[in-house]
Design a protein around this motif. Structure first.
Motif, PDB file in Angstrom:
ATOM      1  N   GLN A   6     -56.144 -88.304 -50.867  1.00 24.20           N
ATOM      2  CA  GLN A   6     -56.047 -89.646 -51.441  1.00 24.20           C
ATOM      3  C   GLN A   6     -55.489 -89.624 -52.876  1.00 24.20           C
ATOM      4  O   GLN A   6     -56.167 -90.029 -53.832  1.00 24.20           O
ATOM      5  CB  GLN A   6     -57.417 -90.314 -51.427  1.00 24.20           C
ATOM      6  N   PRO A   7     -54.270 -89.158 -53.057  1.00 23.43           N
ATOM      7  CA  PRO A   7     -53.724 -89.095 -54.423  1.00 23.43           C
ATOM      8  C   PRO A   7     -53.555 -90.483 -55.027  1.00 23.43           C
ATOM      9  O   PRO A   7     -53.290 -91.462 -54.321  1.00 23.43           O
ATOM     10  CB  PRO A   7     -52.369 -88.405 -54.230  1.00 23.43           C
TER      11      PRO A   7
ATOM     12  N   SER B 207     -58.841 -88.208 -61.449  1.00 19.24           N
ATOM     13  CA  SER B 207     -57.584 -88.710 -60.895  1.00 19.24           C
ATOM     14  C   SER B 207     -56.821 -87.574 -60.230  1.00 19.24           C
ATOM     15  O   SER B 207     -56.898 -86.416 -60.659  1.00 19.24           O
ATOM     16  CB  SER B 207     -56.732 -89.327 -61.991  1.00 19.24           C
ATOM     17  N   VAL B 208     -56.066 -87.919 -59.195  1.00 19.63           N
ATOM     18  CA  VAL B 208     -55.377 -86.916 -58.383  1.00 19.63           C
ATOM     19  C   VAL B 208     -53.892 -87.242 -58.314  1.00 19.63           C
ATOM     20  O   VAL B 208     -53.505 -88.366 -57.958  1.00 19.63           O
ATOM     21  CB  VAL B 208     -55.971 -86.859 -56.952  1.00 19.63           C
ATOM     22  N   LEU B 209     -53.078 -86.270 -58.655  1.00 18.40           N
ATOM     23  CA  LEU B 209     -51.620 -86.394 -58.586  1.00 18.40           C
ATOM     24  C   LEU B 209     -51.118 -85.378 -57.571  1.00 18.40           C
ATOM     25  O   LEU B 209     -51.482 -84.197 -57.632  1.00 18.40           O
ATOM     26  CB  LEU B 209     -51.021 -86.134 -59.974  1.00 18.40           C
TER      27      LEU B 209
ATOM     28  N   GLY C 211     -49.125 -92.914 -49.069  1.00 16.88           N
ATOM     29  CA  GLY C 211     -50.232 -93.774 -49.429  1.00 16.88           C
ATOM     30  C   GLY C 211     -50.526 -93.910 -50.898  1.00 16.88           C
ATOM     31  O   GLY C 211     -51.660 -94.214 -51.273  1.00 16.88           O
ATOM     32  N   ALA C 212     -49.521 -93.701 -51.752  1.00 16.65           N
ATOM     33  CA  ALA C 212     -49.731 -93.814 -53.201  1.00 16.65           C
ATOM     34  C   ALA C 212     -48.428 -94.226 -53.862  1.00 16.65           C
ATOM     35  O   ALA C 212     -47.346 -94.045 -53.292  1.00 16.65           O
ATOM     36  CB  ALA C 212     -50.224 -92.486 -53.774  1.00 16.65           C
ATOM     37  N   PRO C 213     -48.498 -94.797 -55.067  1.00 12.98           N
ATOM     38  CA  PRO C 213     -47.265 -95.057 -55.822  1.00 12.98           C
ATOM     39  C   PRO C 213     -46.477 -93.762 -56.007  1.00 12.98           C
ATOM     40  O   PRO C 213     -47.060 -92.671 -56.097  1.00 12.98           O
ATOM     41  CB  PRO C 213     -47.777 -95.592 -57.161  1.00 12.98           C
TER      42      PRO C 213
ATOM     43  N   VAL D 198     -52.680 -81.953 -58.738  1.00 12.08           N
ATOM     44  CA  VAL D 198     -53.183 -81.909 -60.112  1.00 12.08           C
ATOM     45  C   VAL D 198     -54.384 -82.840 -60.192  1.00 12.08           C
ATOM     46  O   VAL D 198     -54.289 -84.022 -59.843  1.00 12.08           O
ATOM     47  CB  VAL D 198     -52.095 -82.347 -61.118  1.00 12.08           C
ATOM     48  N   ARG D 199     -55.500 -82.297 -60.639  1.00 16.54           N
ATOM     49  CA  ARG D 199     -56.725 -83.090 -60.808  1.00 16.54           C
ATOM     50  C   ARG D 199     -57.047 -83.150 -62.297  1.00 16.54           C
ATOM     51  O   ARG D 199     -57.099 -82.118 -62.976  1.00 16.54           O
ATOM     52  CB  ARG D 199     -57.888 -82.462 -60.033  1.00 16.54           C
TER      53      ARG D 199
END
Length: 267
Positions: A31-32, A2-4, A61-63, A227-228
């Motif tokens: 693509q977070p 997951s990517v933040l 493109g993300a919440p 952050v991954r």
């Protein structure tokens, strides 16, 4: 994995178009799964600045999980500041000043550290510290446990000590016991990842620089963090991405691999 994407101190009203374009490009490539915006979204808390900020983060493109910073409370409009300090923020980013996002991979908890009667310094009440601790205590083993504040909970340079959150000592003690992993913040426009020892668990303060603003700290470029988190390996990587003027793009300049502590306190 997951990517933040962690951005902070955008200070809309002082934003730079080339840096914004580069950040949109970075988000499109990475693509977070979640964008965290840790305050000082605007420069002077004006409605048009909030509207521009909202339109921009919607393009990532993300919440989005956002919290206010001290610049997001009207400074010069004293009546608005004292009677409706968060009305303009809420119109763009919602009325929840302490949002929480829970997913199988993340538990991300926002804490509002601003105060209408203070221009710069932040504060954490005992009630806020306890609320965050209760939420952390509900986390699943596979979730990365992230707390988002605006002002820093720990600093790397003596000249920044006066920016420390009021209540930071108690927050670090209680949140370490409750199982926090990362503490995200901004405010001082200085990016770093700092491991904190001497608590019940090791935890990390992760600070972001100013993402797109011209209000740069001397010698520090625009920067964001990625952050991954790989739950299966229980490994987390915090990457600093700086805006390079010559390339007109964000590039990874530092990566720190962390292994969150999952042992029970006292084990």
């Amino acid at each position: 994995m997951s990517v933040l994407l962690h951005i902070s101190d955008t200070h809309f009203g002082t934003e730079q178009a080339p840096v914004m374009a580069a950040l949109l490009d970075l988000a499109a490539r990475q693509q977070p799964d979640l964008v965290v915006l840790s305050g000082d979204i605007t420069q002077r808390a004006r409605p048009a600045q909030f509207q521009a900020a909202r339109a921009f983060v919607d393009r990532l493109g993300a919440p989005v999980l956002a919290i206010p910073g001290n610049h997001d409370i009207p400074l010069l409009d004293l009546r608005e500041r004292l009677t409706r300090p968060y009305a303009r923020y809420a119109a763009a980013f919602g009325t929840d000043l302490e949002p929480v996002i829970a997913a199988p991979e993340w538990l991300v908890i926002g804490a509002n550290t601003t105060r209408a009667w203070r221009h710069r310094n932040g504060d954490l009440s005992i009630a806020q510290i306890d609320r965050v601790a209760r939420l952390l205590g509900s986390a699943d083993p596979g979730q990365l446990r992230v707390v988002v504040v605006h002002q820093p909970l720990a600093v790397t340079e003596p000249r920044d000590r006066h920016h420390l959150l009021r209540g930071h000592d108690e927050a670090l003690r209680v949140w370490a016991e409750a199982g926090a992993d990362l503490l995200l913040g901004g405010h001082i426009h200085l990016p770093y990842t700092l491991a904190l020892h001497g608590q019940a668990r090791r935890l990390w303060v992760v600070q972001a620089g100013t993402a797109v603003s011209s209000r740069l700290r001397p010698g520090v470029p625009n920067s964001v963090n990625i952050v991954r988190w790989a739950p299966a390996q229980e490994r987390c990587r915090v990457e600093r991405w700086d805006f390079l003027v010559r390339e007109q793009a964000f590039a990874r300049t530092l990566a720190t691999t962390l292994q969150p502590d999952r042992e029970p306190v006292g084990a």
